[in-house]
Design a protein around this motif. Structure first.
Motif, short mmCIF file in Angstrom:
data_model
loop_
_atom_site.label_atom_id
_atom_site.label_comp_id
_atom_site.label_asym_id
_atom_site.label_seq_id
_atom_site.Cartn_x
_atom_site.Cartn_y
_atom_site.Cartn_z
N GLU A 1 0.57 -1.20 -0.05
CA GLU A 1 -0.18 -0.19 -0.05
C GLU A 1 0.89 1.17 0.16
OE1 GLU A 1 -3.53 0.15 -0.15
OE2 GLU A 1 -3.30 -1.71 -0.69
N LYS A 2 2.19 1.19 0.16
CA LYS A 2 2.97 2.24 0.37
C LYS A 2 2.55 3.26 1.39
CE LYS A 2 5.29 1.09 -3.86
NZ LYS A 2 5.15 -0.25 -3.60
N ARG A 3 2.20 2.73 2.58
CA ARG A 3 1.43 3.56 3.71
C ARG A 3 1.73 2.84 4.92
NH1 ARG A 3 -4.52 4.46 2.00
NH2 ARG A 3 -4.28 2.71 1.09
N LEU A 4 1.77 3.51 6.05
CA LEU A 4 1.97 2.82 7.32
C LEU A 4 0.64 2.18 7.65
CD1 LEU A 4 3.90 5.52 9.20
CD2 LEU A 4 4.77 3.32 8.44
N LEU A 5 0.45 1.37 8.52
CA LEU A 5 -0.82 0.67 8.93
C LEU A 5 -1.65 1.72 9.36
CD1 LEU A 5 0.15 -2.42 10.84
CD2 LEU A 5 -0.41 -2.41 8.29
N LYS A 6 -1.33 2.76 10.28
CA LYS A 6 -2.39 3.81 10.79
C LYS A 6 -2.60 4.67 9.87
CE LYS A 6 1.75 6.50 12.51
NZ LYS A 6 2.46 6.87 13.89
N GLU A 7 -2.03 5.03 8.88
CA GLU A 7 -2.38 5.83 7.60
C GLU A 7 -3.36 5.12 6.72
OE1 GLU A 7 1.90 8.13 6.84
OE2 GLU A 7 1.49 6.38 5.78
N ILE A 8 -3.25 3.85 6.50
CA ILE A 8 -4.20 2.99 5.79
C ILE A 8 -5.73 3.15 6.60
CG2 ILE A 8 -4.89 0.76 4.84
CD1 ILE A 8 -1.99 0.00 4.80
N ILE A 9 -5.62 2.75 7.93
CA ILE A 9 -6.63 2.82 8.70
C ILE A 9 -7.35 4.38 8.49
CG2 ILE A 9 -7.60 2.50 11.09
CD1 ILE A 9 -5.43 0.49 11.54
N ALA A 10 -6.39 5.28 8.71
CA ALA A 10 -7.05 6.55 8.66
C ALA A 10 -7.77 6.84 7.50
CB ALA A 10 -5.84 7.65 9.06
N ASP A 11 -7.01 6.52 6.45
CA ASP A 11 -7.50 6.70 4.84
C ASP A 11 -8.79 6.01 4.53
OD1 ASP A 11 -5.28 8.39 4.96
OD2 ASP A 11 -4.13 7.33 3.57
#
Length: 164
Positions: free
Chosen positions: A40-50
């Motif tokens: 996803e080229k993102r941190l887990l917390k960023e994926i959850i936020a997005d």
């Protein structure tokens, strides 16, 4: 079936133990959370936020359902058990080991859940999460290792005994 899949709550030491277990067995080590971040080229917390909780769980399920491994210890994210396809796949390719820890010990280890990228629904507490997940971990586990009062070395020994 020559993989070992570690499941359990956040903070039980799946990644830490996974690395040591892989070295002990001469296996590879894969951290499923890192595979998700890489894809996803993102941190887990960023994926959850997005994407929100449901969006994250769908991504997690997709990634875990397509792990291809041989002689590998796979450390999964704590929420992997919500993904039916992922869990069916992981049970097909390996032995699922549930690292079990009592609520009090877990609570003292965890600290900031959101910062860790833990999947929490609005208003859900760690106790709610624990009570919701434990039956699922137990349902999918081939081996259950209670880590209560154990250090890393003792947990490793119990996991190896459970696998033999």
């Amino acid at each position: 079936m020559d993989n070992i899949v570690l499941i359990g709550m956040p903070g039980v030491g799946k990644s830490t133990l996974g690395v040591v277990l892989a070295k002990e067995l001469g296996y590879q080590f894969v951290d499923a959370d890192l595979l998700i971040q890489e894809r996803e080229k993102r941190l887990l917390k960023e994926i959850i936020a997005d994407e929100g909780v449901e969006g994250f769980l769908k991504i997690e399920n997709d990634v875990n359902a397509t792990i291809s491994a041989d002689k590998t210890v796979i450390a999964t994210g704590g929420s992997v058990i919500y993904g039916k396809e992922a869990m069916e796949h992981l049970k097909e390719i390996g032995t699922v080991v549930y690292l079990k820890l009592d609520y009090e010990t877990l609570d003292s280890r965890l600290g900031n859940l959101k910062g860790r990228g833990v999947v929490l629904k609005d208003g859900q507490t760690l106790m709610d999460l624990y009570n919701e997940r434990v039956p699922l971990y137990e349902h999918y586990a081939d081996v259950i290792v209670d880590e209560g009062g154990l250090d890393l070395e003792s947990t490793l020994k119990k996991v190896l005994e459970g696998l033999s």
